[in-house]
Design a protein around this motif. Structure first.
Motif, PDB file in Angstrom:
ATOM      1  N   ASP A 233      61.130   5.926  52.488  1.00 54.22           N
ATOM      2  CA  ASP A 233      62.571   5.675  52.488  1.00 54.22           C
ATOM      3  C   ASP A 233      63.132   5.358  51.109  1.00 54.22           C
ATOM      4  O   ASP A 233      64.338   5.502  50.902  1.00 54.22           O
ATOM      5  CB  ASP A 233      62.885   4.497  53.425  1.00 54.22           C
ATOM      6  CG  ASP A 233      62.469   4.793  54.849  1.00 54.22           C
ATOM      7  OD1 ASP A 233      63.057   5.697  55.458  1.00 54.22           O
ATOM      8  OD2 ASP A 233      61.534   4.134  55.354  1.00 54.22           O
ATOM      9  N   LYS A 234      62.280   4.912  50.186  1.00 52.07           N
ATOM     10  CA  LYS A 234      62.764   4.551  48.845  1.00 52.07           C
ATOM     11  C   LYS A 234      61.646   4.725  47.836  1.00 52.07           C
ATOM     12  O   LYS A 234      60.467   4.445  48.121  1.00 52.07           O
ATOM     13  CB  LYS A 234      63.239   3.091  48.817  1.00 52.07           C
ATOM     14  CG  LYS A 234      63.561   2.573  47.413  1.00 52.07           C
ATOM     15  CD  LYS A 234      63.869   1.085  47.417  1.00 52.07           C
ATOM     16  CE  LYS A 234      63.844   0.495  46.018  1.00 52.07           C
ATOM     17  NZ  LYS A 234      64.896   0.992  45.139  1.00 52.07           N
ATOM     18  N   ALA A 251      63.782  13.683  45.149  1.00 49.10           N
ATOM     19  CA  ALA A 251      64.136  12.731  46.199  1.00 49.10           C
ATOM     20  C   ALA A 251      65.414  13.131  46.915  1.00 49.10           C
ATOM     21  O   ALA A 251      65.642  12.741  48.070  1.00 49.10           O
ATOM     22  CB  ALA A 251      64.288  11.329  45.610  1.00 49.10           C
ATOM     23  N   THR A 254      65.295  14.660  50.587  1.00 49.59           N
ATOM     24  CA  THR A 254      65.210  13.811  51.779  1.00 49.59           C
ATOM     25  C   THR A 254      66.150  12.619  51.691  1.00 49.59           C
ATOM     26  O   THR A 254      66.050  11.685  52.487  1.00 49.59           O
ATOM     27  CB  THR A 254      63.764  13.310  51.976  1.00 49.59           C
ATOM     28  OG1 THR A 254      63.283  12.748  50.741  1.00 49.59           O
ATOM     29  CG2 THR A 254      62.843  14.442  52.391  1.00 49.59           C
ATOM     30  N   LYS A 256      66.378  10.119  49.724  1.00 48.95           N
ATOM     31  CA  LYS A 256      65.744   8.818  49.524  1.00 48.95           C
ATOM     32  C   LYS A 256      66.572   7.941  48.596  1.00 48.95           C
ATOM     33  O   LYS A 256      67.228   8.433  47.672  1.00 48.95           O
ATOM     34  CB  LYS A 256      64.361   8.993  48.878  1.00 48.95           C
ATOM     35  CG  LYS A 256      63.291   9.494  49.813  1.00 48.95           C
ATOM     36  CD  LYS A 256      61.985   9.633  49.051  1.00 48.95           C
ATOM     37  CE  LYS A 256      60.847   9.997  49.976  1.00 48.95           C
ATOM     38  NZ  LYS A 256      61.080  11.270  50.669  1.00 48.95           N
TER      39      LYS A 256
END
Length: 494
Positions: A233-234, A251, A254, A256
């Motif tokens: 997620d990060k 990134a 997606t 992120k």
């Protein structure tokens, strides 16, 4: 002269990854030797993770977040675990410090008194912040009730560099866990040892399985796998601007969250009214601390023309006397560069500076300490004068013990030169004029400005960059903002 000696078995589980609370070999069984920059010797084998290992680590972190006890653990229990981790780091201070020293060349005198104690302080600080991840109540028009919740993001991938392996891991793992996330940590392939040691201590502290996972191996392949994985997620990254830009692009696929602590080419400005003895000390420390392998290094020294020659002479004399030495010896203050690639990069920039027309005043080449094998990556402290701010040695991050000295005549010119850079991570201002100090600090485009000091850090004070030095902040309560997301809840009152 006391030399610290690493035990034969410096890690409890050499050649393994830490995934889902278990020490396991890489799926394909591959390892690579971890080589010390001190003498070129192998320290331990390090597991080389692949795609299947990344998948297992992300799955473990996701399960721990969504199904395991971590997501349901009360704030005070997270705080207790982080506090315990800090206590174990304090207990093993010298052992961790020596690992850091042999792995990246940082003198034990610093790793034992700065890096490890600060890592423990970071854990204690974030333990205290665990119970402060809160929201707010709002009163919207219409008589309804609304409130906000700050919730964790999920699974965080921490990608950390070689120059401060321990501290830059803790500045990401600490806030991520304090906010309730789980972590997959990928340390630099050049300096993975303290990351593995920290995983051992987290296991001993009693963290639930999957909360912290550590995967070691090829930097580019593992980094790309984490950045592109839909289960992450990060991304919390510290490293070069070029690599950071690539991560941001990948990134985006997606969506992120990312935070970027990137490169720097910090201007350290000394005005004619400064305390020159203190300014000399701080300028010297600002560039040669950690062998210049620090993103905030004061690598551009801007000197008022009236003090230029005298200050340069003093700095050259000091640099000539500072000889690199074995960082395991407790009186060594300047060790080898962290790895072969960095040694070659610094060497190439010294050659470039001379071709550009700058004057090499001291240093500029390799060095072999007395009694050393010759396999160490020692490089002499180096100072260039006659530097124009347009030269590549003044514009590009060298990340080594190379100082470019640039004269200026007026405050306006100093600010212009300082801001004439793609980077904006840090800067220094040395003056006894309080009004000038505030005035210049406000005008410099940098995330941190040190006035009559340099390279000071504290867990409670945020740092991060402007411009090509990145975005997001590490340390301080501000760091929690990038590890949480805000949810608004409306309650109908009719």
């Amino acid at each position: 002269m006391t030399k610290r000696v690493l035990p034969d078995r410096p890690l409890a589980h050499p050649g393994t990854l830490f995934i889902d609370g278990t020490w396991t070999p890489a799926r394909d069984g591959e390892t690579e030797p971890n080589v010390s920059p001190v003498d070129g010797r192998e320290i331990v084998p390090v597991a080389q993770a692949g795609a299947e290992d990344v998948e297992a680590a992300v799955k473990a972190a996701r399960t721990a977040y969504e199904e395991g006890p971590w997501g349901r653990l009360p704030d005070h229990e997270r705080a207790r675990l982080l506090t315990r981790a800090g206590e174990l780091i304090e207990r093993d201070n010298d052992e961790i410090a020596l690992l850091e020293t042999v792995d990246m060349g940082k003198p034990f005198a610093f790793s034992s008194t700065v890096d490890v104690p600060m890592a423990a302080r970071l854990m204690h600080y974030y333990a205290a912040l665990c119970t402060q991840v809160d929201g707010a109540t709002r009163a919207p028009a219409g008589g309804q009730l609304a409130y906000t919740r700050r919730e964790p993001l999920g699974v965080v991938a921490a990608i950390t560099p070689f120059n401060f392996p321990l501290l830059l891991s803790m500045t990401k793992i600490g806030p991520a866990l304090a906010a309730g996330n789980t972590v997959v940590h990928k340390p630099s392939p050049a300096t993975p040892l303290t990351a593995l040691k920290i995983a051992e201590l987290f296991e001993e502290a009693g963290f639930p399985d999957g909360v912290l996972n550590v995967i070691t191996g090829p930097g580019v392949a593992l980094g790309e796998a984490l950045v592109e994985h839909p289960g992450i997620d990060k991304i919390a990254f510290t490293g070069s601007t070029t690599v950071g830009q690539g991560i941001i692009r990948k990134a985006a696929g997606t969506l992120k969250r990312v935070t970027m602590e990137l490169g720097g080419k910090s201007a350290n400005i000394v005005f004619e009214d400064a305390d020159l003895d203190a300014a000399e000390e701080l300028a010297f420390f600002g560039i040669f601390y950690n062998k210049g392998e620090i993103c905030t290094a004061g690598s551009r020294l801007l000197l008022h023309r009236s003090i230029h020659d005298g200050m340069v002479d003093r700095l050259v004399t000091r640099a000539a006397a500072l000889k690199p030495g074995d960082p395991r010896e407790e009186d060594t203050l300047f060790g080898p560069l962290a790895h072969r690639g960095q040694f070659e990069k610094v060497s190439s920039y010294v050659e470039l500076g001379q071709k550009e027309g700058a004057e090499l005043r001291v240093g500029g080449g390799p060095f072999t300490p007395e009694g050393a094998s010759g396999a160490g990556l020692y490089f002499l402290p180096t100072i260039f004068t006659g530097v124009d701010n347009g030269m590549r040695i003044a514009q590009e991050e060298i990340f080594g013990p190379v100082l470019s000295v640039i004269p200026f005549d007026t405050e306006e010119e100093a600010v212009r030169i300082a801001n004439d850079s793609a980077y904006g991570l840090a800067a220094g201002v040395h003056t006894n004029d309080l009004r000038r100090a505030h005035r210049v600090a406000a005008r410099i485009k940098a995330g941190t400005v040190w006035v009559n000091c340099y390279n000071l850090y504290d867990p409670a004070v945020p740092y991060g960059g402007y411009l090509a030095s990145g975005f997001g902040r590490e340390c301080g309560p501000e760091s929690l903002e990038s590890y949480t997301q805000t949810k608004s809840v409306w309650i109908g009152m009719d």
